[in-house]
Design a protein around this motif. Structure first.
Motif, short mmCIF file in Angstrom:
data_model
loop_
_atom_site.label_atom_id
_atom_site.label_comp_id
_atom_site.label_asym_id
_atom_site.label_seq_id
_atom_site.Cartn_x
_atom_site.Cartn_y
_atom_site.Cartn_z
N LEU A 97 0.84 -1.18 0.00
CA LEU A 97 0.00 0.00 0.00
C LEU A 97 0.88 1.24 0.00
N LEU A 98 0.78 2.03 -1.06
CA LEU A 98 1.47 3.31 -1.15
C LEU A 98 0.45 4.37 -0.75
N CYS A 99 0.62 4.93 0.44
CA CYS A 99 -0.46 5.74 1.00
C CYS A 99 -0.08 7.19 1.22
N SER A 100 1.11 7.62 0.72
CA SER A 100 1.51 9.00 0.85
C SER A 100 1.32 9.44 2.29
N ASP A 101 0.60 10.58 2.54
CA ASP A 101 0.23 10.88 3.92
C ASP A 101 -1.28 10.91 4.09
N THR A 102 -1.99 10.22 3.18
CA THR A 102 -3.37 9.86 3.48
C THR A 102 -3.37 9.03 4.75
N ILE A 103 -2.37 8.16 4.85
CA ILE A 103 -2.05 7.40 6.06
C ILE A 103 -0.54 7.54 6.24
N MET A 104 -0.08 8.07 7.35
CA MET A 104 1.34 8.35 7.54
C MET A 104 2.00 7.31 8.44
N VAL A 105 3.01 6.64 7.93
CA VAL A 105 3.78 5.72 8.76
C VAL A 105 4.54 6.53 9.82
N ASN A 106 4.45 6.09 11.06
CA ASN A 106 5.11 6.78 12.16
C ASN A 106 6.58 6.36 12.28
N ASP A 130 8.05 4.94 14.56
CA ASP A 130 8.26 3.62 15.16
C ASP A 130 8.17 2.49 14.13
N ARG A 131 7.68 2.83 12.93
CA ARG A 131 7.54 1.87 11.82
C ARG A 131 6.65 0.68 12.18
N ARG A 132 5.78 0.88 13.17
CA ARG A 132 4.83 -0.16 13.56
C ARG A 132 3.40 0.36 13.56
N THR A 133 3.24 1.69 13.55
CA THR A 133 1.93 2.31 13.61
C THR A 133 1.85 3.42 12.57
N VAL A 134 0.63 3.95 12.39
CA VAL A 134 0.41 5.02 11.44
C VAL A 134 -0.44 6.12 12.08
N SER A 135 -0.43 7.29 11.44
CA SER A 135 -1.23 8.43 11.90
C SER A 135 -2.17 8.89 10.80
N PHE A 136 -3.21 9.60 11.21
CA PHE A 136 -4.20 10.14 10.29
C PHE A 136 -4.43 11.60 10.69
N LEU A 137 -3.98 12.54 9.88
CA LEU A 137 -4.11 13.94 10.24
C LEU A 137 -4.63 14.77 9.07
N ARG A 138 -5.33 15.84 9.42
CA ARG A 138 -5.68 16.83 8.41
C ARG A 138 -4.45 17.63 8.02
N SER A 139 -3.63 18.00 8.99
CA SER A 139 -2.38 18.69 8.73
C SER A 139 -1.29 18.04 9.55
N TYR A 140 -0.21 17.65 8.88
CA TYR A 140 0.94 17.10 9.59
C TYR A 140 1.82 18.21 10.16
N PRO A 141 2.19 19.23 9.39
CA PRO A 141 3.03 20.28 10.00
C PRO A 141 2.31 21.06 11.09
N ASN A 142 0.99 21.22 10.99
CA ASN A 142 0.25 22.01 11.97
C ASN A 142 -0.52 21.15 12.97
N ARG A 143 -0.34 19.84 12.90
CA ARG A 143 -0.85 18.89 13.91
C ARG A 143 -2.37 18.97 14.10
N LEU A 144 -3.10 19.01 13.00
CA LEU A 144 -4.55 19.02 13.08
C LEU A 144 -5.08 17.60 12.90
N PRO A 145 -5.85 17.10 13.84
CA PRO A 145 -6.32 15.72 13.74
C PRO A 145 -7.54 15.58 12.83
N LEU A 146 -7.82 14.37 12.46
CA LEU A 146 -9.09 14.02 11.83
C LEU A 146 -10.00 13.41 12.88
N SER A 147 -11.28 13.44 12.62
CA SER A 147 -12.24 12.89 13.58
C SER A 147 -12.18 11.37 13.61
N ALA A 148 -12.77 10.81 14.66
CA ALA A 148 -12.85 9.35 14.76
C ALA A 148 -13.60 8.77 13.57
#
Length: 274
Positions: A189-198, A200-218
């Motif tokens: 799966l090539l997911c760009s930062d639609t899904i961001m590998v953390n 730790d290389r074991r988990t991923v993040s889901f954000l509206r903005s990565y540089p500005n640390r805005l989360p997405l809803s549940a």
């Protein structure tokens, strides 16, 4: 290859027509990005950038850029018997890099996952025999230059057999992922930062903005996780060099559950006195 009429934002690296320049780059003033503290600069594609083609795994190559401008994404090239597909686009281009990509096979499609990854897509398409550029229709208003080979799309596409792009949205409404079966038979799966590998290389993040640390809803994160659950995949690559090497599907599902639980407040008891 000509750059006549094309400039790029020095901060995000995205191309734009020089005849229609706004005062500020729309991508950078958006809450998902940022304007350089030094102010807005429009520049010609730099001649001193260096792009190295690095094999990430059999059949998958990364374009590593040093020098130049922009945010430094690692574009990928998937190699198949039917031709190649570029996923995300460098914010630089060189004759040597074009020759190296050409040597991998005929380019059948260029797929930027979202507007931050448009890079110099017009120039790459032009240099690769006018390869089709597939931009999500939901994100078309972010285009500052409409390449001759532009194709807007919705839902899913399969530009070559076995390479499928689809749009879970989230980071941008049209944010996309690309699924491919590696040469070892495992899904990738090539997911760009639609899904961001953390890191730790074991988990991923889901954000509206990565540089500005805005989360997405549940709800949105659960939607993204449900979307990619349609695919079988072992490895996950995001767009800045990080990957999950094994059990990627389980990692994405578990990370989505964790994110949803945190933003719902299920772990508030871990944050200190109320």
């Amino acid at each position: 290859m000509t750059t006549d009429g094309l400039v790029q934002c020095s901060t995000c690296g995205v191309e734009r027509d020089s005849a229609d320049l706004p005062e500020w780059c729309p991508i950078c003033v958006d809450e998902r990005q940022y304007v350089d503290p030094g102010g807005q600069r429009w520049v010609s594609p730099p001649a001193d950038a260096v792009i190295a083609l690095a094999e990430l795994e059999s059949g998958l190559w990364g374009l590593e850029v040093s020098g130049g401008v922009g945010i430094g994404q690692l574009a990928k090239v998937v190699v198949t018997d039917a031709g190649t597909v570029m996923v995300d686009v460098p914010a630089a281009i060189t004759a040597d890099a074009v020759a190296a990509v050409r040597a991998l096979g005929p380019m059948r499609a260029i797929i930027p996952s979202h507007p931050h990854m448009f890079g110099l897509q017009s120039l790459w398409s032009q240099a690769l025999d006018d390869a089709a550029i597939y931009v999500s229709a939901a994100d078309a208003d972010w285009l500052g230059r409409r390449p001759a080979a532009l194709q807007l799309w919705e839902g899913s596409i399969e530009p070559v057999p076995g390479v499928v792009a689809s749009q879970p949205g989230g980071h941008f409404p049209g944010s996309s992922v690309v699924h491919w079966t590696g040469t070892d038979g495992a899904g990738v799966l090539l997911c760009s930062d639609t899904i961001m590998v953390n890191p730790d290389r074991r988990t991923v993040s889901f954000l509206r903005s990565y540089p500005n640390r805005l989360p997405l809803s549940a709800a949105v994160v659960e939607r993204i996780a449900a979307h990619v659950d349609r695919y079988d995949f072992d490895r996950v690559y995001s767009n800045f060099g990080l990957r999950i090497a094994h059990d990627g599907k389980a990692a994405v599902a578990a990370s989505a559950r964790r994110h949803a639980a945190w933003v719902r407040g299920e772990f508030d008891h871990l944050t200190g006195p109320g």
